[in-house]
Design a protein around this motif. Structure first.
Motif, PDB file in Angstrom:
ATOM      1  N   GLY A 165     -10.938  72.469  19.162  1.00 51.29           N
ATOM      2  CA  GLY A 165     -11.286  71.811  18.367  1.00 51.29           C
ATOM      3  C   GLY A 165     -10.231  72.228  17.392  1.00 51.29           C
ATOM      4  N   SER A 166      -9.116  73.441  17.429  1.00 49.12           N
ATOM      5  CA  SER A 166      -8.979  73.912  15.790  1.00 49.12           C
ATOM      6  C   SER A 166      -6.980  74.189  17.032  1.00 49.12           C
ATOM      7  CB  SER A 166      -8.982  75.749  16.648  1.00 49.12           C
ATOM      8  OG  SER A 166      -8.768  76.221  17.844  1.00 49.12           O
ATOM      9  N   GLY A 167      -7.412  74.126  17.582  1.00 48.23           N
ATOM     10  CA  GLY A 167      -5.437  73.492  18.002  1.00 48.23           C
ATOM     11  C   GLY A 167      -4.864  74.283  18.322  1.00 48.23           C
ATOM     12  N   ILE A 168      -5.897  75.959  19.323  1.00 47.50           N
ATOM     13  CA  ILE A 168      -5.606  77.357  19.375  1.00 47.50           C
ATOM     14  C   ILE A 168      -6.171  77.689  20.413  1.00 47.50           C
ATOM     15  CG2 ILE A 168      -5.307  79.579  18.981  1.00 47.50           C
ATOM     16  CD1 ILE A 168      -6.029  79.112  15.860  1.00 47.50           C
ATOM     17  N   THR A 169      -5.324  77.661  21.624  1.00 50.08           N
ATOM     18  CA  THR A 169      -5.740  78.459  22.822  1.00 50.08           C
ATOM     19  C   THR A 169      -5.282  79.864  23.500  1.00 50.08           C
ATOM     20  OG1 THR A 169      -3.055  78.003  23.881  1.00 50.08           O
ATOM     21  CG2 THR A 169      -4.829  76.439  24.092  1.00 50.08           C
ATOM     22  N   PRO A 170      -6.388  80.396  23.880  1.00 52.46           N
ATOM     23  CA  PRO A 170      -6.629  81.613  24.042  1.00 52.46           C
ATOM     24  C   PRO A 170      -5.335  82.291  25.067  1.00 52.46           C
ATOM     25  CG  PRO A 170      -8.229  80.202  25.215  1.00 52.46           C
ATOM     26  CD  PRO A 170      -6.903  79.658  25.044  1.00 52.46           C
ATOM     27  N   GLY A 171      -5.375  83.120  24.355  1.00 50.59           N
ATOM     28  CA  GLY A 171      -4.339  84.050  24.716  1.00 50.59           C
ATOM     29  C   GLY A 171      -3.542  85.223  23.566  1.00 50.59           C
ATOM     30  N   THR A 172      -2.425  86.237  23.480  1.00 47.67           N
ATOM     31  CA  THR A 172      -2.509  87.066  23.086  1.00 47.67           C
ATOM     32  C   THR A 172      -1.682  87.008  21.226  1.00 47.67           C
ATOM     33  OG1 THR A 172      -0.306  86.818  23.565  1.00 47.67           O
ATOM     34  CG2 THR A 172      -1.124  87.980  24.798  1.00 47.67           C
ATOM     35  N   GLN A 173      -2.444  85.639  21.091  1.00 42.30           N
ATOM     36  CA  GLN A 173      -2.545  85.212  19.371  1.00 42.30           C
ATOM     37  C   GLN A 173      -3.684  85.110  19.491  1.00 42.30           C
ATOM     38  OE1 GLN A 173      -1.536  83.133  22.049  1.00 42.30           O
ATOM     39  NE2 GLN A 173      -2.326  81.310  21.509  1.00 42.30           N
ATOM     40  N   VAL A 174      -4.679  85.295  19.872  1.00 42.61           N
ATOM     41  CA  VAL A 174      -5.824  85.103  19.702  1.00 42.61           C
ATOM     42  C   VAL A 174      -6.592  86.590  19.989  1.00 42.61           C
ATOM     43  CG1 VAL A 174      -8.177  84.201  20.336  1.00 42.61           C
ATOM     44  CG2 VAL A 174      -6.209  82.828  19.957  1.00 42.61           C
ATOM     45  N   TRP A 175      -7.188  87.336  19.053  1.00 39.20           N
ATOM     46  CA  TRP A 175      -8.104  88.774  18.631  1.00 39.20           C
ATOM     47  C   TRP A 175      -9.143  88.184  19.898  1.00 39.20           C
ATOM     48  CZ3 TRP A 175      -5.810  92.739  15.441  1.00 39.20           C
ATOM     49  CH2 TRP A 175      -4.003  93.117  15.835  1.00 39.20           C
ATOM     50  N   PHE A 176      -9.966  89.277  20.376  1.00 36.88           N
ATOM     51  CA  PHE A 176     -11.399  89.336  19.671  1.00 36.88           C
ATOM     52  C   PHE A 176     -12.157  90.181  19.672  1.00 36.88           C
ATOM     53  CE2 PHE A 176     -15.015  86.694  22.354  1.00 36.88           C
ATOM     54  CZ  PHE A 176     -16.012  87.843  22.239  1.00 36.88           C
ATOM     55  N   ALA A 177     -12.353  90.353  18.632  1.00 44.00           N
ATOM     56  CA  ALA A 177     -13.310  91.797  18.069  1.00 44.00           C
ATOM     57  C   ALA A 177     -14.973  91.828  18.745  1.00 44.00           C
ATOM     58  CB  ALA A 177     -13.155  91.857  16.919  1.00 44.00           C
ATOM     59  N   GLY A 178     -15.338  92.879  18.672  1.00 47.21           N
ATOM     60  CA  GLY A 178     -17.165  93.893  19.624  1.00 47.21           C
ATOM     61  C   GLY A 178     -16.815  94.576  19.423  1.00 47.21           C
ATOM     62  N   ASP A 179     -17.928  95.395  19.613  1.00 46.96           N
ATOM     63  CA  ASP A 179     -18.395  96.321  19.885  1.00 46.96           C
ATOM     64  C   ASP A 179     -19.173  96.724  20.924  1.00 46.96           C
ATOM     65  OD1 ASP A 179     -22.195  96.780  19.403  1.00 46.96           O
ATOM     66  OD2 ASP A 179     -20.682  94.614  18.993  1.00 46.96           O
ATOM     67  N   ALA A 180     -19.372  95.901  21.350  1.00 48.77           N
ATOM     68  CA  ALA A 180     -19.609  96.077  23.014  1.00 48.77           C
ATOM     69  C   ALA A 180     -18.667  96.184  24.132  1.00 48.77           C
ATOM     70  CB  ALA A 180     -20.686  95.562  23.399  1.00 48.77           C
ATOM     71  N   ASP A 181     -18.797  96.758  25.694  1.00 48.43           N
ATOM     72  CA  ASP A 181     -18.392  96.197  26.674  1.00 48.43           C
ATOM     73  C   ASP A 181     -18.385  94.934  27.032  1.00 48.43           C
ATOM     74  OD1 ASP A 181     -21.264  95.985  27.165  1.00 48.43           O
ATOM     75  OD2 ASP A 181     -20.513  97.393  29.426  1.00 48.43           O
ATOM     76  N   ILE A 182     -19.516  94.432  26.929  1.00 52.66           N
ATOM     77  CA  ILE A 182     -19.383  92.658  27.518  1.00 52.66           C
ATOM     78  C   ILE A 182     -18.784  92.215  26.153  1.00 52.66           C
ATOM     79  CG2 ILE A 182     -20.786  92.119  25.708  1.00 52.66           C
ATOM     80  CD1 ILE A 182     -21.894  90.165  28.597  1.00 52.66           C
ATOM     81  N   ASP A 183     -18.318  92.673  25.128  1.00 51.09           N
ATOM     82  CA  ASP A 183     -17.185  91.745  24.256  1.00 51.09           C
ATOM     83  C   ASP A 183     -15.631  91.814  24.316  1.00 51.09           C
ATOM     84  OD1 ASP A 183     -19.178  90.299  21.827  1.00 51.09           O
ATOM     85  OD2 ASP A 183     -19.478  92.695  21.877  1.00 51.09           O
ATOM     86  N   ILE A 184     -15.394  93.302  25.252  1.00 56.94           N
ATOM     87  CA  ILE A 184     -14.145  93.758  26.000  1.00 56.94           C
ATOM     88  C   ILE A 184     -14.027  92.408  27.210  1.00 56.94           C
ATOM     89  CG2 ILE A 184     -12.589  95.204  26.799  1.00 56.94           C
ATOM     90  CD1 ILE A 184     -12.832  95.983  23.565  1.00 56.94           C
ATOM     91  N   GLU A 185     -14.340  92.608  27.935  1.00 48.89           N
ATOM     92  CA  GLU A 185     -14.533  92.223  28.949  1.00 48.89           C
ATOM     93  C   GLU A 185     -14.784  90.619  28.446  1.00 48.89           C
ATOM     94  OE1 GLU A 185     -17.194  90.989  33.263  1.00 48.89           O
ATOM     95  OE2 GLU A 185     -17.940  93.185  31.931  1.00 48.89           O
ATOM     96  N   CYS A 186     -15.424  89.835  27.736  1.00 47.83           N
ATOM     97  CA  CYS A 186     -14.868  88.889  27.407  1.00 47.83           C
ATOM     98  C   CYS A 186     -13.832  88.881  27.275  1.00 47.83           C
ATOM     99  CB  CYS A 186     -15.925  88.374  26.338  1.00 47.83           C
ATOM    100  SG  CYS A 186     -16.065  86.202  26.348  1.00 47.83           S
ATOM    101  N   ALA A 187     -13.309  89.290  26.129  1.00 45.37           N
ATOM    102  CA  ALA A 187     -12.013  89.379  25.901  1.00 45.37           C
ATOM    103  C   ALA A 187     -10.635  89.204  27.099  1.00 45.37           C
ATOM    104  CB  ALA A 187     -11.730  89.922  25.112  1.00 45.37           C
ATOM    105  N   VAL A 188     -10.725  90.214  27.667  1.00 46.53           N
ATOM    106  CA  VAL A 188     -10.466  89.921  29.256  1.00 46.53           C
ATOM    107  C   VAL A 188     -10.473  88.839  29.880  1.00 46.53           C
ATOM    108  CG1 VAL A 188      -9.445  91.311  30.833  1.00 46.53           C
ATOM    109  CG2 VAL A 188      -9.858  92.110  28.614  1.00 46.53           C
ATOM    110  N   ASN A 189     -11.128  88.377  29.859  1.00 44.97           N
ATOM    111  CA  ASN A 189     -11.308  87.114  31.109  1.00 44.97           C
ATOM    112  C   ASN A 189     -11.155  86.002  31.085  1.00 44.97           C
ATOM    113  OD1 ASN A 189     -12.920  88.842  32.589  1.00 44.97           O
ATOM    114  ND2 ASN A 189     -15.275  87.870  31.902  1.00 44.97           N
ATOM    115  N   ALA A 190     -10.497  85.744  29.301  1.00 42.22           N
ATOM    116  CA  ALA A 190      -9.943  84.734  28.033  1.00 42.22           C
ATOM    117  C   ALA A 190      -8.953  85.024  28.008  1.00 42.22           C
ATOM    118  CB  ALA A 190     -10.894  84.688  26.923  1.00 42.22           C
ATOM    119  N   GLY A 191      -8.439  86.105  28.450  1.00 40.07           N
ATOM    120  CA  GLY A 191      -6.911  86.419  28.040  1.00 40.07           C
ATOM    121  C   GLY A 191      -6.662  86.871  26.816  1.00 40.07           C
TER     122      GLY A 191
END
Length: 229
Positions: A165-191
């Protein structure tokens, strides 16, 4: 490394300010470890298992309940989940502690026009109750927790739901920030661009398969970087 040095490094690598920021919740935006520790040990004791120290809790609580509890409790994992959540519901709202700079970051990024959403492995109902208690929903586009999507972090479905609903798709224009390895992995999985948010820098070879693009020591630094980039 201060914010200015981080910005210079990001620009040198061709990274620009994102249009969306996805954030983990526990230990990224708030400290709720004491409530989690209490509920987890209550559940372990109920099923005749040894308690975990707070340090163990911090290290071992990563995946969502539907991914981690079958390994701990076998066929009784749903029953164990009910025990955990009954205990957790009794006290989680009273023990919420925002981490330094988080309310200011959420407010400032919202006012700057950045789309902000949360992707957590905390059950969605509890996640949204905590955000309501803190008064943060006005700055957050969507709060996605465990069981809200068909799969949980590190799968990509929660990321897609957070951006829906935001009109934004996953990619390098989206940052995913977190403290754990699972957050980093999720970010990479989603591009998306993976950002590690915690005081201590990553250890050598800590993230061999999913290295973070950036490490910041907290949300105040992250906010400064995003506003100046």
């Amino acid at each position: 490394m201060d914010a200015e040095a981080l910005i210079d490094d990001l620009r040198a690598r061709g990274l620009s300010r994102p249009v969306a920021l996805l954030l983990d919740w526990d230990n990224t935006l708030i400290d709720s470890w004491h409530a989690i520790h209490d509920a987890q040990n209550h559940t372990l004791a109920t099923f005749g298992l040894e308690p975990w120290s707070l340090e163990e809790i911090r290290k071992r609580v990563r995946g969502s309940m539907r991914d981690s509890y079958p390994q701990l409790f076998g066929d009784r994992w749903l029953e164990a989940g009910e025990v955990f959540y009954r205990r957790f519901a009794e006290r989680h709202l009273e023990t919420l502690v925002p981490l330094p700079g988080v309310p200011e970051m959420l407010r400032d990024l919202h006012e700057a026009g950045l789309y902000v959403a949360v992707v957590s492995n905390k059950k969605g109902d509890y996640l949204r109750a905590e955000a309501a208690k803190l008064g943060w929903q006005r700055w957050i586009g969507r709060l996605v927790g465990a069981f809200d999507a068909s799969r949980d972090k590190p799968a990509v479905e929660p990321v897609h739901l957070a951006l829906e609903g935001s009109g934004i798709t996953p990619g390098t224009q989206v940052w995913f920030a977190g403290d754990a390895d699972i957050d980093i992995e999720c970010a990479v999985n989603a591009g998306c661009v993976p950002i590690l948010v915690r005081e201590e820098p990553p250890a050598t070879d800590e993230f061999p398969d999913h290295p973070p693009a950036l490490h910041v020591d907290g949300c105040m630094t992250l906010s400064n970087v995003l506003q100046k980039l």
